[in-house]
Scaffold this motif. Structure first.
Motif: not given
Length: 413
Positions: A87-98
């Motif tokens: 995924l693009p480097p600027q996408i943050q995943i820490a706050s995602s439900k997954a």
């Protein structure tokens, strides 16, 4: 320390229509360091455009669309590495439900390749000799499923505690045990779980002679342990553990083989013959290094100051100390490998001194060690190292972080 901007263009496939320019000011001393080690400075222009990677927890494949909606991003499947997506480097995943529910976690594809090189099979007993921060540890446990065992070792207690948190978050800890220990001298072999396992969950303690037996692990830590953790956080870092200190067991799963053992049984010394027959099936030595192959790590020195880079990466005495440590880690990991087993040595440095030179010295002193071709690597986007059969990943070639990988087996002599 003077710095010069390294300017480079990053081109993606024309069908994706992206072309961009990146500037990273690299100091002259670092450019000289790269030149001395045959490293192309252009790799440091790709950092802003190198994708980030996640691994999808097995069994969550049907939830992919929901996960994409959750993180508001289309995930691109990594064709050469199962269960990996970019995924693009600027996408943050820490706050995602997954992420919070443990369906995905971040791990670079090059690191995933190092784990894949181990060829893990169901029932294997695996040693991760430098386990923190824990993403590779999680991947190993996923590949094992409900079988075998994983022993994770790290010298830094606070970093290994973070591994423990990951195991609990992703519900992967049943077959794992974690030891705070010096990986260069760790000497415990795996424990096979007996079929007559009985739960000790409801016992406060149980004894065997004068020795306490381990009951099932609980997250309710004793006050002494919590007090020590508070002191460590206040200090901000840990002092090196004494070389003669026994490993500290900070976590063990129900099926890791620890429950029901006495401390003397867990820490009993074993002979070289025992290790050759009953050592680990697979060993991962992702050794401490200067991290010069991690572009994101190098970028941090823009904020930390380039003088810090000189101290942590360019200092010759520190580098010499690291190569000694890397050799010791590789040597000890191989010692704990059983005959016929596989060991993978990796670093996120791109220097020859921390990679090929360590491998050559190790092979010259260990007649039972053989370097192996890595299965499936012909389809991987990487280059050969200076030594045939070794591999190098870098942002320009691989669209990953930099990583060196070598695979060994132990033959009977």
């Amino acid at each position: 320390m003077e710095s010069q901007p390294i300017v480079g263009q990053f081109h993606q496939d024309s069908s994706k229509g992206m072309e961009a320019t990146s500037n990273l000011p690299l100091p002259d001393a670092f450019l000289q360091f790269l030149n001395q080690n045959g490293i192309d400075p252009a790799i440091y222009t790709a950092g802003d455009f190198t994708p980030r990677y996640i691994r999808l927890k097995p069994g969550c494949e049907e939830q992919l669309k929901a996960i994409e909606a959750d993180i508001r991003c289309k995930l691109e499947k990594v064709e050469w590495l199962p269960n990996f997506y970019s995924l693009p480097p600027q996408i943050q995943i820490a706050s995602s439900k997954a992420y919070q529910e443990g369906k995905i976690y971040g791990i670079d594809a090059a690191s995933g390749a190092a784990v894949s090189a181990l060829n893990i099979s169901m029932g294997d007993h695996v040693l991760d000799l430098c386990a923190a921060p824990g993403a590779k540890l999680c991947m190993v446990l996923e590949l094992l499923g409900n079988s075998g065992s994983v022993t994770g070792v790290d010298v830094a207690r606070h970093r290994l505690a973070a591994c423990r948190t990951l195991l609990q978050k992703y519900a992967l800890g049943d077959h794992c045990r974690l030891f705070v220990a010096d990986g260069a001298s760790f000497s415990l072999i795996p424990i096979r779980v007996h079929s007559d396992f009985k739960s000790l969950n409801n016992r406060e303690f149980i004894t065997k002679g004068d020795d306490l037996l381990y009951k099932e692990w609980t997250s309710r830590r004793p006050w002494k342990e919590r007090k020590r953790a508070i002191k460590e956080r206040e200090k901000g870092s840990l002092q090196p553990i004494p070389h003669d200190q026994d490993p500290e067991l900070i976590y063990y799963g129900q099926y890791s083989g620890v429950v029901g053992l006495s401390k003397s049984e867990l820490f009993q010394a074993v002979s070289s013959h025992d290790i050759s027959q009953h050592g680990y099936d697979k060993v991962l030595v992702d050794a401490e290094c200067t991290h010069d192959g991690s572009i994101k790590h190098i970028q941090k020195f823009e904020n930390w100051g380039w003088t810090t880079l000189e101290q942590r990466v360019l200092d010759a005495e520190r580098t010499d100390d690291l190569t000694v440590l890397q050799f010791r880690l590789l040597t000890n990991g191989f010692k704990l490998l059983k005959v016929g087993g596989y060991l993978v040595y990796s670093t996120c440095s791109l220097t020859h001194a921390q990679n090929e030179d360590v491998v050559e010295k190790f092979l010259s002193l260990n007649a039972s060690a053989e370097l192996l071709e890595i299965d499936g690597s012909k389809s991987w986007p990487c280059k050969s190292g200076r030594i045939p059969k070794t591999l190098r990943f870098d942002p320009l070639t691989s669209r990953t972080s930099g990583l060196f990988v070598a695979k060994f087996t132990k033959v009977a002599r």
